[in-house]
Enzyme design. Structure first.
Site, PDB file in Angstrom:
ATOM      1  N   CYS A  48     -19.735  -2.364 -16.988  1.00  0.00           N
ATOM      2  CA  CYS A  48     -19.599  -2.008 -15.574  1.00  0.00           C
ATOM      3  C   CYS A  48     -20.711  -2.658 -14.732  1.00  0.00           C
ATOM      4  CB  CYS A  48     -19.667  -0.493 -15.417  1.00  0.00           C
ATOM      5  SG  CYS A  48     -19.583   0.033 -13.690  1.00  0.00           S
ATOM      6  N   GLU A 103       0.830  -1.209   0.000  1.00  0.00           N
ATOM      7  CA  GLU A 103       0.000   0.000   0.000  1.00  0.00           C
ATOM      8  C   GLU A 103       0.861   1.255   0.000  1.00  0.00           C
ATOM      9  OE1 GLU A 103      -3.022   0.494  -0.513  1.00  0.00           O
ATOM     10  OE2 GLU A 103      -3.779  -1.553  -0.447  1.00  0.00           O
ATOM     11  N   CYS A 157     -13.853   2.059 -14.818  1.00  0.00           N
ATOM     12  CA  CYS A 157     -14.299   3.447 -14.628  1.00  0.00           C
ATOM     13  C   CYS A 157     -13.074   4.369 -14.690  1.00  0.00           C
ATOM     14  CB  CYS A 157     -15.020   3.581 -13.284  1.00  0.00           C
ATOM     15  SG  CYS A 157     -15.940   5.124 -13.137  1.00  0.00           S
ATOM     16  N   CYS A 214     -25.807   3.862 -11.807  1.00  0.00           N
ATOM     17  CA  CYS A 214     -24.865   4.972 -11.907  1.00  0.00           C
ATOM     18  C   CYS A 214     -25.548   6.257 -12.406  1.00  0.00           C
ATOM     19  CB  CYS A 214     -23.725   4.594 -12.844  1.00  0.00           C
ATOM     20  SG  CYS A 214     -22.522   5.918 -13.029  1.00  0.00           S
ATOM     21  N   CYS A 255     -18.641   1.923 -19.581  1.00  0.00           N
ATOM     22  CA  CYS A 255     -19.872   1.739 -18.812  1.00  0.00           C
ATOM     23  C   CYS A 255     -20.631   0.479 -19.231  1.00  0.00           C
ATOM     24  CB  CYS A 255     -20.773   2.965 -18.970  1.00  0.00           C
ATOM     25  SG  CYS A 255     -19.988   4.493 -18.432  1.00  0.00           S
TER      26      CYS A 255
HETATM   27  S1  SF4 Z   1     -21.374   3.084 -15.185  1.00  0.00           S
HETATM   28 FE1  SF4 Z   1     -20.708   4.688 -13.792  1.00  0.00          FE
HETATM   29  S2  SF4 Z   1     -19.340   3.644 -12.343  1.00  0.00           S
HETATM   30 FE2  SF4 Z   1     -19.568   2.311 -14.117  1.00  0.00          FE
HETATM   31  S3  SF4 Z   1     -17.880   2.834 -15.522  1.00  0.00           S
HETATM   32 FE3  SF4 Z   1     -19.640   4.088 -16.128  1.00  0.00          FE
HETATM   33  S4  SF4 Z   1     -19.354   6.008 -15.007  1.00  0.00           S
HETATM   34 FE4  SF4 Z   1     -18.075   4.464 -13.988  1.00  0.00          FE
END
Ligand code: SF4
Length: 384
Positions: free
Chosen positions: A224, A59, A214, A230, A221
């Site tokens: 995601c 870390e 992201c 989102c 997206c």
């Molecule tokens: S949906 Fe939202 S959290 Fe997911 S990659 Fe797109 S902007 Fe990022």
């Protein structure tokens, strides 16, 4: 790369309760994120077990540094200091030497100081309780929570650049995440989203999603696991969230360095224990004044920084490197020692070393490039 956000302001949090905002997501989001993480997580050496010492070292190394670049440093460091007790017994110069190239050397010195404190007070073990970590050098809120959640499954949130990007977009937060009130909101939201078990995996998953999906410029997206919830995606705000601060204009800096030769040896100087590149060794160097030619500056700096008399020779190399917003051009000369004893208002001590011995001293990256010139084939003839 992790850039941490500490809590710096006592002002009130912005409108909208983070716990209320997180509540509808709490049931489904952790499971979706953890499932995605199980399928997509990258394998890193610090993810092979839950050893708190190894996680702590990783870390600290990952702060300001990309994971791929950290791997060889991490493996070398753990081979040399496999336990916290081994690190606590180490010489600071050996730690700095292993850190060479990672930059931000204060991290290494704090790591060593904390290891020594824990060896003296906690039997050489990394504590599993938050209270035992407060006030230790280099252990801010992010690092404390990251280690305790991953090593001991403590239910503690994390915030760094990747998770901030995911959370600000997920909740559609348009405020500046570097400001205290917005940070407070995000810390509370990160905590409210945490599952009651596997908090360490959840934290890593959040960061991994920010690193792989992201991303800052072009979030993917469509792949995601948080897409359905989102806000930024729904409103098409991915490119404006999180709010960015304008980059400062680069500042050009001209410097000169001198490699002073005396017989088969060259002069190496140690910087003071505080400030930039603290306790590292280097060839004397400094900034040129307005209108000063590099060779004039090198001749001036030779005497100003060392107290020695010397005769300036030819240019060895010109190095270009960056430190934060500074774009530095360093013109390096060789010089022959003529007379005098070392004394300096800045440097702590001096050694005369052969080029072959330079590898034993911890130096900054640009200084290592200069040291390599001295041992490179075809260069030695000019100096020796
Ligand atoms: S949906 Fe939202 S959290 Fe997911 S990659 Fe797109 S902007 Fe990022």
């Amino acid at each position: 790369m992790q850039q941490h956000l500490g809590l710096k302001s006592d002002r009130a949090a912005p409108a909208g309760d983070p716990v209320d905002a997180a509540a509808p997501l709490r049931r489904r989001l952790p499971r979706r994120l953890l499932d995605w993480f199980a399928r997509n997580r990258r394998e890193f050496p610090w993810r092979r077990d839950r050893d708190a010492y190894r996680i702590w070292v990783s870390e600290v190394m990952l702060q300001q540094t990309q994971a791929a670049a950290v791997i060889p440093y991490f493996e070398r460091f753990l081979r040399t200091f496999p336990t916290l007790a081994d690190l606590a017994a180490a010489d600071e110069q050996d730690v700095l030497r292993l850190w060479e190239g990672l930059g931000y050397y204060r991290r290494a010195r704090d790591l060593l100081r904390t290891a020594r404190l824990l060896a003296a007070t906690n039997g050489g073990r990394f504590p599993d309780q938050l209270a035992a970590l407060h006030g230790l050098p280099g252990l801010g809120r992010y690092t404390r929570n990251a280690v305790l959640s991953q090593a001991f499954d403590r239910r503690l949130p994390i915030l760094e650049a990747n998770s901030v990007r995911v959370l600000t977009r997920l909740f559609g937060r348009t405020g500046d995440p570097r400001r205290g009130p917005e940070q407070r909101w995000l810390w509370a939201a990160a905590e409210a989203l945490l599952p009651s078990r596997r908090a360490g995996d959840f934290n890593q998953a959040l960061m991994e999603l920010g690193a792989l999906v992201c991303t800052p410029a072009a979030p993917r997206c469509e792949g995601c696991p948080l897409a359905e919830d989102c806000v930024a995606r729904r409103l098409g705000l991915q490119t404006v969230i999180p709010a960015r601060k304008p980059k400062p204009a680069p500042t050009l800096v001209r410097e000169a360095a001198v490699v002073i030769r005396r017989g088969e040896q060259v002069l190496l100087l140690q910087r003071p224990p505080d400030g930039r590149w603290a306790s590292l060794w280097e060839f004397p160097h400094g900034s040129l004044v307005e209108g000063e030619a590099p060779d004039e500056g090198a001749a001036r700096l030779l005497h100003e920084l060392t107290g020695l008399q010397g005769r300036l020779g030819s240019e060895l190399i010109t190095l270009r490197h960056s430190v934060t917003r500074f774009r530095i051009t360093l013109v390096c000369f060789e010089a022959e020692y003529l007379a005098g004893d070392f004394h300096s208002a800045f440097y702590c001590q001096a050694v005369w070393a052969t080029p072959a011995e330079l590898s034993a001293y911890a130096v900054s990256s640009p200084q290592r490039r200069l040291a390599k010139v001295l041992t490179a084939a075809g260069r030695q003839g000019r100096l020796f």
